[in-house]
Structures are given as structure tokens and as C-alpha cells.
Design a protein around this motif. Sequence first.
Motif, PDB file in Angstrom:
ATOM      1  N   ASN A   1      83.837 -90.261 -22.630  1.00  0.00           N
ATOM      2  CA  ASN A   1      83.571 -88.840 -22.415  1.00  0.00           C
ATOM      3  C   ASN A   1      82.055 -88.642 -22.397  1.00  0.00           C
ATOM      4  O   ASN A   1      81.422 -88.369 -23.413  1.00  0.00           O
ATOM      5  N   TRP A   2      81.446 -88.779 -21.223  1.00  0.00           N
ATOM      6  CA  TRP A   2      79.999 -88.753 -21.077  1.00  0.00           C
ATOM      7  C   TRP A   2      79.526 -87.367 -20.639  1.00  0.00           C
ATOM      8  O   TRP A   2      80.186 -86.689 -19.862  1.00  0.00           O
ATOM      9  N   THR A   3      78.357 -86.980 -21.142  1.00  0.00           N
ATOM     10  CA  THR A   3      77.774 -85.702 -20.741  1.00  0.00           C
ATOM     11  C   THR A   3      77.204 -85.814 -19.327  1.00  0.00           C
ATOM     12  O   THR A   3      77.039 -86.921 -18.783  1.00  0.00           O
ATOM     13  N   ALA A   4      76.891 -84.667 -18.729  1.00  0.00           N
ATOM     14  CA  ALA A   4      76.317 -84.650 -17.379  1.00  0.00           C
ATOM     15  C   ALA A   4      75.007 -85.441 -17.342  1.00  0.00           C
ATOM     16  O   ALA A   4      74.758 -86.216 -16.403  1.00  0.00           O
ATOM     17  N   LYS A   5      74.171 -85.264 -18.354  1.00  0.00           N
ATOM     18  CA  LYS A   5      72.896 -85.995 -18.404  1.00  0.00           C
ATOM     19  C   LYS A   5      73.133 -87.487 -18.523  1.00  0.00           C
ATOM     20  O   LYS A   5      72.456 -88.302 -17.865  1.00  0.00           O
ATOM     21  N   GLU A   6      74.097 -87.877 -19.357  1.00  0.00           N
ATOM     22  CA  GLU A   6      74.408 -89.304 -19.521  1.00  0.00           C
ATOM     23  C   GLU A   6      74.929 -89.903 -18.228  1.00  0.00           C
ATOM     24  O   GLU A   6      74.585 -91.036 -17.871  1.00  0.00           O
TER      25      GLU A   6
END
Length: 387
Positions: A208-213
Motif C-alpha cells: 500500500n504505497w503513497t502517491a509520492k512513493e
Amino acid sequence: MPPKKAQVVEKPLLGRPGNNLKMGIVGLPNVGKSSFFNSITNSSMPSENFPFCTIDPAESRVAVPDARFDWLVDFHKPKSVIPAYLTVIDIAGLVKGAAEGQGLGNAFLSHIKAVDGIFHLTRAFDDADIVHVEGDIDPVRDLQIIHEELRLKDAEFMNKLVEANRKDVLRLGKGGNAQDKEKKENFEVMLKVQKWICEDKKDLREGNWTAKEVEIINTWFLITAKPVVYLVNLSEKDYARKKNKWLPKIKAWIDENHPGDVMIPFSGIIESRLSEMETAEEKEEYLKGLKAKYDPPTPVNSVLPKIVVSGYQALSLQYFFTGGPDEVRAWTIRKGYKAPQAAGTIHSDFEKAFIMAEVMTFDDLKAAGSEAAVKAAGKYMSKGKHL
């Protein structure tokens, strides 16, 4: 004044940006990859009974089947017809130890790194004349071998990446300018991904990665970030009867380890024979013969159209149609594209100077019978910046 609409921020997708994406066929040697490629592309690539028959990857484009597109072609009777295409790459078989260079593994893994999605093909049929590189048939074991080799290659990459950046980041210390801060943030993502792949032993695409990641991760082109469609190669008899002892075990393994992934049983021998037949009548007669021979609960049909559509969807691709007497065309776009980006697939200037698009749904056109009738019914829509 009416309240402002909440801005919906689209999370970037894992993988390369754009719409010119490719699916690679991956699996152990002698599981039917090249035969499947031949069938799906009507090609004539070599398919022999020894490991590493395919060394250099072969590439072909396959039209994406769509009854709506066929209807538009029949409706407009255009001079030119251009469907949506899925690009498929046939990649040589991997073996256990590929991540360490076994069986030309490093070269083949680099081929997998260059594609955007994976058709993971496994063998669930017995045939004494077709050797199995592991000695016996066990598709669940084979799936585990391939997954582990792909993960190990990503683990190797992440370990090297972290070590290459560790000293530089440690030298920055506390504080620093914006560039230093960005380096530190990137390094934190590296460590997080390294732990996920190396210690937790999970595929990157399941995090579950963030948009920035995601923006940072996409610069690394990791193999386990790629979407997967599982293809299970069955014998003629098992596919016709819709029965095989391995199917429930394979499905259970996928559900436990990679929930949500698609599994599609098919028969390489059936698809190969169908691809060699020149007329629809020949194919229909052959399929009727299979039904008479095996008495299956449902008619026997080719599953290649479903596989092509599943691969296209796995890449998060979709399309819109343009149609008229000169051309009917399906334009491939990435899911999440806005109207200006979609227009840019037709011509880059359309995106730069986008003002408005006039659109109608396929269902409205089919029901009304003409563009003029859609307009008269008030279902012709204008979408643009000024509206």
C-alpha cells in the motif's frame, strides 16, 4: 454560490507511464510459452522440446477483441480499420537459480524487467514426450520457483541501490536544503521497499504505497511491481471437460499468496490446432468434435480472446472510439486519463490546446442509429474547460 467540488487526486499507477505497454510471457522451460505465443499472434516462432529454445524475445501485436468495435466497423463501413492492440513478448524459460545467473537467467530476467505486465504460464498436463525441467509435473511448485526468482532479482537490485546511496545520505546529516531533503526522503522509500521485498518477501505490487512513493518506485522498474495474469496450460481432454486435479490447488495458492490476480485455464494444443486452421468452418467442426469426444458440460471454445482482454486490462489500459466513413479506430489510453490526455493520443497539439471534446456513448449511438439522432435525443455531450 454553489460549494466547490472536492478535488479528486488520482494516485499514480505502478509501472511505466504512457499507453505503449507490453505483456511478457514468463514461465519455466517447456510449459508451452512459445506455442501459446504462436497461437495468440498467429506467428511461426520455434517451439521445440528442449530448454532455452527461445533465447531472444519475440514480439508481436494482437488485436483486442470488442463486439462494439465490430459493430462500428459494420455501421460506418470505413476505408481504414484500426483496433486496439496488445503487445505480447515471448520470453525464454527461467529455471531455479536464474537470479544467480543459472540458465542464462540474468539475460532473461532483464527481458522481464523490460515488459510492463506478466502472463505467468504454468503447465498442468502430463506428456512423457515433453520433458519437464524439474522432472515431474507440479504447477504450484513451478509458480513458487518463478515468483521466488523474480523476487530475488528485485531483492538484489534493492540491496545494491540502498548500499550505493547509504553513505551519501548519511553524510548529509540533519537539516539541509531542499535537494538534501529529497535525497533523504528517497532513501527512506528505498529502505521501506527493501524491507518489503527482502525481509517480508512480498511482491512490490501488493504493498500500500503513497502517491509520492509510487513516483519514486516507478523509476526503478522493479519486476514484482508488474501486474500478473496466470495461465494454466491443460491437456485437450482436461480443458474440454473443465476438470484437472491441479486447478483447485493453483487457485488456492493464488488466493492465498496473490489475492485478486486472474487465473485462466487454457489448452495449448487446442489453441495451436485452431490457429493452424484457415476457415471458421474448420474451427467450428473441430470444436464440435471435441464436444462429441469428451461430452463436456459446456461447449468448447477458444479462450484466447479472454486472455488478450485480461492482459490489456491488467496493464490498466482502456480505449475510446472514433468513427466515420474514412476510419474506425480504437485509441488506447491509460486508466485515469483525462480528456486532454486522451485527445493527446490522437495528436500532441490537441492536448496542449485542448478546449472541448464532443462525445457520445456507444450504447446511445447503437440505440439511436445515427449521430444526428443522438444529438436530437439530447445525448450528445460537450466536455471541456469552459463547461
